[in-house]
Write a protein that holds these residues in place. Sequence first.
Motif, PDB file in Angstrom:
ATOM      1  N   LYS A   1      -4.247   0.056  -5.602  1.00  0.00           N
ATOM      2  CA  LYS A   1      -4.955   1.304  -5.909  1.00  0.00           C
ATOM      3  C   LYS A   1      -6.288   1.308  -5.168  1.00  0.00           C
ATOM      4  CE  LYS A   1      -2.428   2.515  -9.798  1.00  0.00           C
ATOM      5  NZ  LYS A   1      -1.132   2.254  -9.279  1.00  0.00           N
ATOM      6  N   LYS A   2      -6.732   2.495  -4.810  1.00  0.00           N
ATOM      7  CA  LYS A   2      -8.019   2.615  -4.141  1.00  0.00           C
ATOM      8  C   LYS A   2      -9.128   2.283  -5.126  1.00  0.00           C
ATOM      9  CE  LYS A   2      -6.926   5.897  -0.548  1.00  0.00           C
ATOM     10  NZ  LYS A   2      -7.298   7.124   0.123  1.00  0.00           N
ATOM     11  N   THR A   3     -10.108   1.542  -4.648  1.00  0.00           N
ATOM     12  CA  THR A   3     -11.239   1.160  -5.487  1.00  0.00           C
ATOM     13  C   THR A   3     -12.343   2.196  -5.312  1.00  0.00           C
ATOM     14  OG1 THR A   3     -10.684  -1.151  -5.112  1.00  0.00           O
ATOM     15  CG2 THR A   3     -12.876  -0.676  -5.974  1.00  0.00           C
ATOM     16  N   PRO A   4     -12.800   2.792  -6.430  1.00  0.00           N
ATOM     17  CA  PRO A   4     -13.900   3.755  -6.307  1.00  0.00           C
ATOM     18  C   PRO A   4     -15.170   3.074  -5.799  1.00  0.00           C
ATOM     19  CG  PRO A   4     -12.891   3.853  -8.490  1.00  0.00           C
ATOM     20  CD  PRO A   4     -12.315   2.678  -7.794  1.00  0.00           C
TER      21      PRO A   4
ATOM     22  N   LYS B   1       0.830  -1.206   0.000  1.00  0.00           N
ATOM     23  CA  LYS B   1       0.000   0.000   0.000  1.00  0.00           C
ATOM     24  C   LYS B   1       0.866   1.257   0.000  1.00  0.00           C
ATOM     25  CE  LYS B   1      -4.272  -1.614   2.085  1.00  0.00           C
ATOM     26  NZ  LYS B   1      -5.182  -1.499   3.229  1.00  0.00           N
TER      27      LYS B   1
END
Length: 142
Positions: free
Chosen positions: A65-68, A59
């Motif tokens: 990656k951040k998930t929308p 991280k």
Amino acid sequence: VMRAKAKSGKAMQSPDVWFEHMLLSTNFVVGAALDDAKGMLARELLASQMMRNITKDSKERGLFKKTPAKVLLQQIQQVVKHKRMALCIRAEVDSFISRNRLTSIAPIETSEPILERRIRMEEFWNFFHAEFRTATTWPGRE
């Protein structure tokens, strides 16, 4: 292990000490099996710590990656759709199995032909409705 420790009021105790105490108090595992159980717990704790460190490092390097929220919602909807489909398929399978069992049961053979039985039943019901369903023939209404 952590949930069980918290339930027993020993959340601050290290997992291996708590686990050993629980095993010794139950006398479920003794001798060499106790050492094997401690080794399995140590491996589980090590694997858990390694995964935690790998995830944290990944991280920090930006690999995860951040998930929308929109994508996450779509994935949840897909899971719900698949669960619903699995329930429908399960119902279909149960129905098929029941139908298969019912068709495999041999029919009961009677000595009376179907036409004679139908005629006999019609005579009975005609007589029953004509004679016994009148208010004057009911018991206690004479």
